[in-house]
Design an enzyme around this catalytic site. Structure first.
Site, PDB file in Angstrom:
ATOM      1  CB  CYS A 194       0.460   1.761   4.107  1.00 15.62           C
ATOM      2  SG  CYS A 194      -1.391   1.384   3.891  1.00 15.62           S
ATOM      3  CB  CYS A 244      -0.931  -0.064   1.120  1.00 15.60           C
ATOM      4  SG  CYS A 244      -1.697   1.419   1.423  1.00 15.60           S
TER       5      CYS A 244
END
Length: 237
Positions: free
Chosen positions: A165, A162
């Site tokens: 993230c 991600c």
């Protein structure tokens, strides 16, 4: 007067029809996935670099680098009679690529809004990613104990694939150290903790859940600037 109005309406219809024909459709993650699954002979094209593609991509996607010198030659191998679905990292290159495809005679072109980043934050299927060896699964009992033992707990739902993230990770770690002893940050790997994701209805990452004395107080979804993260760390102290 009626003739003028009629001409304006006719012009508008023709203009809108031409506009929709000459521009690719930009679809949300859900609509892109649905349209692709329903389309016969669909061609899925990843227009990122080979390095980006090698780090993970949509299932069955073919890599044709938009910025590659051979882009125009490679798109000639595609079937113009069948729909083409295009994505990049966040939407910039795919928009340019779809325009190039339209100019080359492709009439059914669909662009993934938000690109690979948005697709992965919605936790849609990907391939080409190596499993994280140290991904830790957290049991219900372990999580309940953590929430009972600490006044303020932040669950950070993330994944190594991600982009947002990973981008936030340095700020999260910095604040975690700064508020050590006051706020406990628990990183929850989405791939290893599907049961916890289901329990808390997590369908997009990054997501932060903030608990105060064992009770969930707040949910924050998506990329957060450091100032916003600091607010998450401090507002329930």
């Amino acid at each position: 007067m009626k003739n003028i109005i009629s001409k304006i309406i006719l012009f508008s219809i023709v203009y809108l029809g031409f506009y929709s024909f000459s521009h690719a459709q930009v679809l949300s993650v859900e609509d892109f996935e649905k349209k692709y699954s329903e389309s016969t002979g669909a061609q899925l094209i990843d227009v990122r670099t080979s390095g980006e593609y090698g780090g993970g991509h949509l299932p069955k996607a073919t890599n044709i680098d938009y910025r590659g010198a051979d882009f125009q030659e490679k798109i000639k191998t595609l079937d113009k009679t069948k729909p083409v679905f295009v994505y990049c990292l966040s939407g910039g290159r795919s928009a340019a690529a779809t325009e190039a495809l339209r100019k080359s005679g492709f009439s059914q072109v669909y662009d993934l809004q938000g690109g690979y980043l948005k697709w992965t934050t919605k936790m849609k299927p990907v391939e080409g990613i190596s499993a994280t060896k140290d991904a830790k699964a957290i049991t219900d009992a372990e999580l309940e104990a953590i929430l009972a033992q600490h006044s303020v707990v932040i669950l950070d739902f993330f994944a190594p694939w991600c982009g947002p993230c990973i981008k936030m990770m340095p700020a999260v770690e910095k604040l975690s150290e700064e508020y050590k002893g006051k706020v406990l940050i628990v990183k929850v790997d989405a791939d290893a903790n599907r049961a916890i994701l289901t329990k808390y209805h997590i369908d997009e990452i990054p997501t932060f859940l903030i608990f105060k004395d064992g009770t969930q107080k707040m949910r924050a979804i998506g990329y957060q600037e450091e100032s916003a993260l600091k607010k998450l760390f401090t507002q329930y102290l």
